[in-house]
Design a protein around this motif. Structure first.
Motif, PDB file in Angstrom:
ATOM      1  N   ARG A  40       0.803  -1.230   0.000  1.00 38.62           N
ATOM      2  CA  ARG A  40       0.000   0.000   0.000  1.00 38.62           C
ATOM      3  C   ARG A  40       0.837   1.282   0.000  1.00 38.62           C
ATOM      4  O   ARG A  40       0.329   2.338   0.388  1.00 38.62           O
ATOM      5  CB  ARG A  40      -0.949  -0.009   1.194  1.00 38.62           C
ATOM      6  CG  ARG A  40      -2.054  -1.039   1.076  1.00 38.62           C
ATOM      7  CD  ARG A  40      -2.937  -1.028   2.303  1.00 38.62           C
ATOM      8  NE  ARG A  40      -2.268  -1.614   3.469  1.00 38.62           N
ATOM      9  CZ  ARG A  40      -2.731  -1.516   4.708  1.00 38.62           C
ATOM     10  NH1 ARG A  40      -3.845  -0.828   4.956  1.00 38.62           N
ATOM     11  NH2 ARG A  40      -2.089  -2.085   5.704  1.00 38.62           N
ATOM     12  N   LEU A  41       2.066   1.237  -0.462  1.00 37.21           N
ATOM     13  CA  LEU A  41       2.887   2.437  -0.494  1.00 37.21           C
ATOM     14  C   LEU A  41       2.759   3.152  -1.838  1.00 37.21           C
ATOM     15  O   LEU A  41       2.707   2.520  -2.893  1.00 37.21           O
ATOM     16  CB  LEU A  41       4.363   2.098  -0.255  1.00 37.21           C
ATOM     17  CG  LEU A  41       4.739   1.484   1.090  1.00 37.21           C
ATOM     18  CD1 LEU A  41       6.249   1.343   1.177  1.00 37.21           C
ATOM     19  CD2 LEU A  41       4.191   2.294   2.255  1.00 37.21           C
ATOM     20  N   MET A  42       2.721   4.482  -1.792  1.00 38.70           N
ATOM     21  CA  MET A  42       2.789   5.309  -2.988  1.00 38.70           C
ATOM     22  C   MET A  42       3.945   6.295  -2.794  1.00 38.70           C
ATOM     23  O   MET A  42       3.845   7.236  -1.991  1.00 38.70           O
ATOM     24  CB  MET A  42       1.485   6.076  -3.237  1.00 38.70           C
ATOM     25  CG  MET A  42       1.537   6.915  -4.520  1.00 38.70           C
ATOM     26  SD  MET A  42      -0.062   7.666  -4.960  1.00 38.70           S
ATOM     27  CE  MET A  42      -0.154   9.007  -3.756  1.00 38.70           C
ATOM     28  N   ALA A  85       3.130   1.896  -5.860  1.00 37.89           N
ATOM     29  CA  ALA A  85       2.835   2.998  -6.775  1.00 37.89           C
ATOM     30  C   ALA A  85       3.942   4.038  -6.667  1.00 37.89           C
ATOM     31  O   ALA A  85       4.455   4.293  -5.575  1.00 37.89           O
ATOM     32  CB  ALA A  85       1.492   3.632  -6.439  1.00 37.89           C
ATOM     33  N   VAL A  86       4.314   4.613  -7.801  1.00 41.75           N
ATOM     34  CA  VAL A  86       5.297   5.700  -7.835  1.00 41.75           C
ATOM     35  C   VAL A  86       4.658   6.876  -8.547  1.00 41.75           C
ATOM     36  O   VAL A  86       4.122   6.742  -9.655  1.00 41.75           O
ATOM     37  CB  VAL A  86       6.591   5.281  -8.550  1.00 41.75           C
ATOM     38  CG1 VAL A  86       7.527   6.474  -8.693  1.00 41.75           C
ATOM     39  CG2 VAL A  86       7.283   4.163  -7.796  1.00 41.75           C
ATOM     40  N   VAL A 116       5.385  -2.024 -10.481  1.00 45.65           N
ATOM     41  CA  VAL A 116       5.294  -0.592 -10.188  1.00 45.65           C
ATOM     42  C   VAL A 116       4.172   0.049 -11.000  1.00 45.65           C
ATOM     43  O   VAL A 116       4.172  -0.006 -12.240  1.00 45.65           O
ATOM     44  CB  VAL A 116       6.622   0.130 -10.472  1.00 45.65           C
ATOM     45  CG1 VAL A 116       6.468   1.638 -10.254  1.00 45.65           C
ATOM     46  CG2 VAL A 116       7.733  -0.417  -9.579  1.00 45.65           C
ATOM     47  N   LYS A 117       3.216   0.667 -10.300  1.00 47.32           N
ATOM     48  CA  LYS A 117       2.157   1.433 -10.955  1.00 47.32           C
ATOM     49  C   LYS A 117       2.640   2.873 -11.071  1.00 47.32           C
ATOM     50  O   LYS A 117       2.944   3.522 -10.065  1.00 47.32           O
ATOM     51  CB  LYS A 117       0.865   1.359 -10.137  1.00 47.32           C
ATOM     52  CG  LYS A 117      -0.339   2.000 -10.813  1.00 47.32           C
ATOM     53  CD  LYS A 117      -1.564   1.928  -9.924  1.00 47.32           C
ATOM     54  CE  LYS A 117      -2.036   0.517  -9.707  1.00 47.32           C
ATOM     55  NZ  LYS A 117      -2.602  -0.082 -10.946  1.00 47.32           N
ATOM     56  N   ARG A 118       2.729   3.391 -12.289  1.00 48.50           N
ATOM     57  CA  ARG A 118       3.277   4.728 -12.532  1.00 48.50           C
ATOM     58  C   ARG A 118       2.147   5.757 -12.607  1.00 48.50           C
ATOM     59  O   ARG A 118       1.258   5.648 -13.445  1.00 48.50           O
ATOM     60  CB  ARG A 118       4.106   4.729 -13.812  1.00 48.50           C
ATOM     61  CG  ARG A 118       5.344   3.821 -13.721  1.00 48.50           C
ATOM     62  CD  ARG A 118       6.150   3.820 -15.004  1.00 48.50           C
ATOM     63  NE  ARG A 118       5.423   3.150 -16.083  1.00 48.50           N
ATOM     64  CZ  ARG A 118       5.737   3.252 -17.374  1.00 48.50           C
ATOM     65  NH1 ARG A 118       6.748   4.016 -17.755  1.00 48.50           N
ATOM     66  NH2 ARG A 118       5.037   2.603 -18.282  1.00 48.50           N
TER      67      ARG A 118
END
Length: 213
Positions: free
Chosen positions: A78-80, A108-109, A126-128
């Protein structure tokens, strides 16, 4: 609507509280300083002090670094990570840290410097997320996304209008709005149809999670 803890991961205590509250994403601000991936939103005042409107002055030695936050998260997806500044070196360092410390963990980044997102193109976990903070950035982002899909966007709430939302929906299913720190902000976000609210208010996010469930 997703519940996103605005700056929630900028301290170990904040990260633990946000994860325990059951939010969907916890924002972690990352900046590169003298080779260190510092976790902070505050600005440097000399080499030892930092200042932020919300928190006042803090000492640099008290800052966590990204590796510590990843260790505390312990593989939680759950980190962005919100990358600050324009350093492509920082993006490369963050990508390497994720590959070593959180290999294969979904993350997520997010950044306003979209070229940095290219660094993560080869990382399927990685969700951009493309961020925009002013009208000019929104216009450039809409032009960039025409005819293609992206993982997600993060846009200042006051910049979102029904026509902008219509264009965004053609390019992505993930539209995050910030700041959503009051009931009126949340009502506006819901009326527009955004899919995620980024808020500093854990009580508001907790209420959102409870109502959704």
């Amino acid at each position: 609507m997703l519940a996103v803890a605005h700056r929630g991961g900028n301290s170990v205590a904040g990260l633990s509280a946000a994860l325990a509250a059951g939010v969907d994403l916890v924002e972690v601000d990352v900046q590169l300083y003298r080779g260190a991936l510092e976790v902070r939103h505050s600005r440097a005042v000399g080499s030892r002090l930092l200042w932020d409107r919300a928190d006042g002055f803090t000492r640099r030695r008290e800052l966590p670094e990204l590796e510590e936050i990843l260790a505390v998260a312990g593989g939680d997806p759950r980190l962005m990570l919100d990358l600050k500044g324009r350093s492509l070196e920082m993006a490369a360092r963050v990508a390497e840290s994720l590959r070593v410390r959180a290999h294969g963990v979904p993350v997520a980044v997010c950044t306003k410097e979209w070229a940095m997102l290219d660094t993560f193109a080869a990382d399927p976990n990685v969700k951009r997320i493309f961020s925009a903070a002013n009208a000019a950035q929104v216009a450039r982002l809409l032009a960039r996304m025409r005819g293609q899909r992206v993982d997600g966007v993060s846009i200042r709430l006051r910049l979102l209008t029904p026509p902008v939302m219509a264009e965004l929906r053609r390019a992505t299913d993930l539209i995050l709005a910030w700041p959503v720190d009051s009931a009126s902000d949340l009502a506006r976000a819901e009326h527009l149809g955004v899919t995620g609210a980024i808020s500093k208010s854990l009580p508001l996010l907790d209420a959102l999670v409870r109502r959704r469930s």
